[in-house]
Design a protein around this motif. Structure first.
Motif, mmCIF file in Angstrom:
data_model
loop_
_atom_site.group_PDB
_atom_site.id
_atom_site.type_symbol
_atom_site.label_atom_id
_atom_site.label_comp_id
_atom_site.label_asym_id
_atom_site.label_seq_id
_atom_site.Cartn_x
_atom_site.Cartn_y
_atom_site.Cartn_z
ATOM 1 N N TYR A 73 0.865 -1.182 0.000
ATOM 2 C CA TYR A 73 0.000 0.000 0.000
ATOM 3 C C TYR A 73 0.896 1.225 0.000
ATOM 4 C CZ TYR A 73 -3.873 3.049 1.440
ATOM 5 O OH TYR A 73 -4.828 4.029 1.503
ATOM 6 N N HIS A 74 0.727 2.074 -0.994
ATOM 7 C CA HIS A 74 1.520 3.300 -1.139
ATOM 8 C C HIS A 74 3.024 3.002 -1.063
ATOM 9 C CE1 HIS A 74 -1.903 6.326 -0.385
ATOM 10 N NE2 HIS A 74 -2.425 5.152 -0.631
ATOM 11 N N ASP A 75 3.480 2.028 -1.839
ATOM 12 C CA ASP A 75 4.893 1.682 -1.968
ATOM 13 C C ASP A 75 5.540 1.137 -0.698
ATOM 14 O OD1 ASP A 75 4.905 2.431 -4.682
ATOM 15 O OD2 ASP A 75 5.211 4.524 -4.126
ATOM 16 N N VAL A 76 4.720 0.652 0.218
ATOM 17 C CA VAL A 76 5.226 0.012 1.429
ATOM 18 C C VAL A 76 4.593 -1.371 1.517
ATOM 19 C CG1 VAL A 76 5.365 0.132 3.953
ATOM 20 C CG2 VAL A 76 5.518 2.232 2.604
ATOM 21 N N TYR A 80 -4.598 -14.643 11.194
ATOM 22 C CA TYR A 80 -4.799 -15.502 10.026
ATOM 23 C C TYR A 80 -5.339 -14.685 8.852
ATOM 24 C CZ TYR A 80 -4.454 -19.283 13.429
ATOM 25 O OH TYR A 80 -4.015 -20.121 14.418
ATOM 26 N N ALA A 81 -6.205 -13.733 9.143
ATOM 27 C CA ALA A 81 -6.814 -12.903 8.096
ATOM 28 C C ALA A 81 -5.757 -11.989 7.488
ATOM 29 C CB ALA A 81 -7.956 -12.071 8.675
ATOM 30 N N SER A 82 -5.898 -11.714 6.213
ATOM 31 C CA SER A 82 -4.978 -10.809 5.538
ATOM 32 C C SER A 82 -5.386 -9.365 5.805
ATOM 33 C CB SER A 82 -4.984 -11.096 4.037
ATOM 34 O OG SER A 82 -4.489 -12.394 3.804
ATOM 35 N N PRO A 83 -4.415 -8.460 5.893
ATOM 36 C CA PRO A 83 -4.742 -7.055 6.128
ATOM 37 C C PRO A 83 -5.389 -6.432 4.895
ATOM 38 C CG PRO A 83 -2.379 -7.324 5.786
ATOM 39 C CD PRO A 83 -2.974 -8.699 5.811
ATOM 40 N N ILE A 84 -6.112 -5.367 5.127
ATOM 41 C CA ILE A 84 -6.705 -4.593 4.039
ATOM 42 C C ILE A 84 -6.315 -3.130 4.240
ATOM 43 C CG2 ILE A 84 -8.598 -6.201 3.635
ATOM 44 C CD1 ILE A 84 -10.431 -4.309 5.229
ATOM 45 N N ALA A 85 -6.438 -2.336 3.178
ATOM 46 C CA ALA A 85 -6.029 -0.931 3.255
ATOM 47 C C ALA A 85 -6.967 -0.058 2.444
ATOM 48 C CB ALA A 85 -4.610 -0.770 2.732
ATOM 49 N N ALA A 86 -7.179 1.151 2.939
ATOM 50 C CA ALA A 86 -7.958 2.178 2.240
ATOM 51 C C ALA A 86 -7.834 3.480 3.017
ATOM 52 C CB ALA A 86 -9.421 1.773 2.126
ATOM 53 N N ASP A 87 -7.954 4.571 2.303
ATOM 54 C CA ASP A 87 -8.023 5.891 2.924
ATOM 55 C C ASP A 87 -6.869 6.153 3.912
ATOM 56 O OD1 ASP A 87 -9.211 8.400 3.195
ATOM 57 O OD2 ASP A 87 -10.414 7.770 4.923
ATOM 58 N N GLY A 88 -5.653 5.678 3.565
ATOM 59 C CA GLY A 88 -4.496 5.944 4.406
ATOM 60 C C GLY A 88 -4.400 5.096 5.657
ATOM 61 N N LYS A 89 -5.248 4.077 5.745
ATOM 62 C CA LYS A 89 -5.250 3.231 6.937
ATOM 63 C C LYS A 89 -5.183 1.761 6.556
ATOM 64 C CE LYS A 89 -7.788 6.599 9.628
ATOM 65 N NZ LYS A 89 -7.580 7.629 8.616
ATOM 66 N N LEU A 90 -4.647 0.970 7.480
ATOM 67 C CA LEU A 90 -4.610 -0.479 7.341
ATOM 68 C C LEU A 90 -5.493 -1.081 8.419
ATOM 69 C CD1 LEU A 90 -0.765 -0.610 7.162
ATOM 70 C CD2 LEU A 90 -2.238 -1.192 5.257
ATOM 71 N N CYS A 91 -6.085 -2.222 8.115
ATOM 72 C CA CYS A 91 -6.892 -2.925 9.108
ATOM 73 C C CYS A 91 -6.362 -4.339 9.231
ATOM 74 C CB CYS A 91 -8.362 -2.938 8.691
ATOM 75 S SG CYS A 91 -9.417 -3.886 9.821
ATOM 76 N N LYS A 141 -9.805 -9.089 17.595
ATOM 77 C CA LYS A 141 -9.450 -7.672 17.655
ATOM 78 C C LYS A 141 -9.207 -7.124 16.268
ATOM 79 C CE LYS A 141 -7.696 -7.891 22.287
ATOM 80 N NZ LYS A 141 -6.510 -8.192 23.046
ATOM 81 N N LEU A 142 -9.769 -5.944 16.023
ATOM 82 C CA LEU A 142 -9.513 -5.190 14.798
ATOM 83 C C LEU A 142 -8.532 -4.090 15.164
ATOM 84 C CD1 LEU A 142 -13.103 -4.751 13.363
ATOM 85 C CD2 LEU A 142 -11.337 -6.306 12.564
ATOM 86 N N VAL A 143 -7.419 -4.046 14.451
ATOM 87 C CA VAL A 143 -6.398 -3.043 14.713
ATOM 88 C C VAL A 143 -6.333 -2.132 13.497
ATOM 89 C CG1 VAL A 143 -3.985 -2.634 15.308
ATOM 90 C CG2 VAL A 143 -5.102 -4.759 16.046
ATOM 91 N N ILE A 144 -6.639 -0.860 13.711
ATOM 92 C CA ILE A 144 -6.577 0.128 12.639
ATOM 93 C C ILE A 144 -5.272 0.895 12.809
ATOM 94 C CG2 ILE A 144 -7.703 2.081 11.507
ATOM 95 C CD1 ILE A 144 -9.362 -0.562 11.518
ATOM 96 N N VAL A 145 -4.482 0.898 11.735
ATOM 97 C CA VAL A 145 -3.148 1.487 11.763
ATOM 98 C C VAL A 145 -3.065 2.579 10.705
ATOM 99 C CG1 VAL A 145 -0.703 0.984 11.335
ATOM 100 C CG2 VAL A 145 -2.121 -0.678 12.547
ATOM 101 N N GLU A 146 -2.476 3.713 11.064
ATOM 102 C CA GLU A 146 -2.199 4.750 10.079
ATOM 103 C C GLU A 146 -1.033 4.274 9.230
ATOM 104 O OE1 GLU A 146 -0.679 9.339 10.078
ATOM 105 O OE2 GLU A 146 -2.105 8.725 11.634
ATOM 106 N N ALA A 147 -1.264 4.198 7.924
ATOM 107 C CA ALA A 147 -0.253 3.667 7.008
ATOM 108 C C ALA A 147 0.939 4.606 6.913
ATOM 109 C CB ALA A 147 -0.865 3.452 5.625
ATOM 110 N N GLY A 148 2.076 4.036 6.550
ATOM 111 C CA GLY A 148 3.286 4.824 6.341
ATOM 112 C C GLY A 148 4.489 4.097 6.879
ATOM 113 N N ALA A 149 5.661 4.594 6.492
ATOM 114 C CA ALA A 149 6.908 3.980 6.927
ATOM 115 C C ALA A 149 7.010 3.961 8.451
ATOM 116 C CB ALA A 149 8.094 4.727 6.332
#
Length: 181
Positions: A80-83, A117-128, A135-143
């Protein structure tokens, strides 16, 4: 029973039971020495890893980089976004530069130190990231990714979440399908 074969029943309660299906190459519910040795060779392969290829010219496809660390157990990595992002069991998340494979950041998803086990997903600058324990962990994407929120559904998560067209998050647990806005 020392007959030179291992049946599915004989593996109950061991780690082999969890992997029996892929070890049993001919799918006859019996492991023989050749299948066991093939599985052993696969597990002992030191050439494994997360690999990036340059596919601009299909005739000259070449390996760009290989990482033998930060490998997820089951969850698929996501770019996602070159990362490249990975999550391992125990909630260890890594961000790698997609062009070079250099580890940009590695750390624990504090508060979600469990199995993924589930694969992460990404949208709107965030990863899930969704843990098997719910537990759902929402992470702000970026290096230098940062955890934004952890939501504990207190139910086993059975599948990779998905974003709906309206931006809501669809999450399947063992008991229900949730739509989170």
């Amino acid at each position: 029973d020392k007959d030179g074969r291992i049946t599915r029943t004989e593996t109950e309660g061991s780690w082999v039971a969890d992997h029996f299906g892929w070890i049993d190459g001919d799918e006859d519910d019996v492991l023989v020495e050749a299948e066991w040795q093939a599985a052993r060779k696969t597990l002992m392969n030191r050439d494994h890893g997360l690999v990036a290829f340059d596919i601009a010219d299909p005739k000259a496809c070449r390996e760009l980089w290989r990482s033998r660390r930060s490998l997820p157990d089951i969850a698929t990595p996501i770019v996602y976004h070159d990362v490249v992002y990975t999550v391992m069991h125990g909630g260890v998340m890594s961000a790698l530069d997609a062009a070079t494979g250099k580890v940009l950041k590695k750390g624990r998803l504090e508060g979600a130190n469990e199995e993924f086990y589930a694969s992460p997903i990404a949208a709107d600058g965030k990863l899930c990231f969704a843990s098997h324990e719910g537990k759902l962990v929402i992470v702000e994407a970026g290096a230098d990714w940062q955890i934004k929120v952890i939501l504990d559904l207190k139910e086993t998560l059975e599948a990779t979440p998905a974003f709906a067209a309206d931006g809501s998050l669809l999450v399947r647990t063992a008991a229900a399908l949730y739509r989170l806005h």
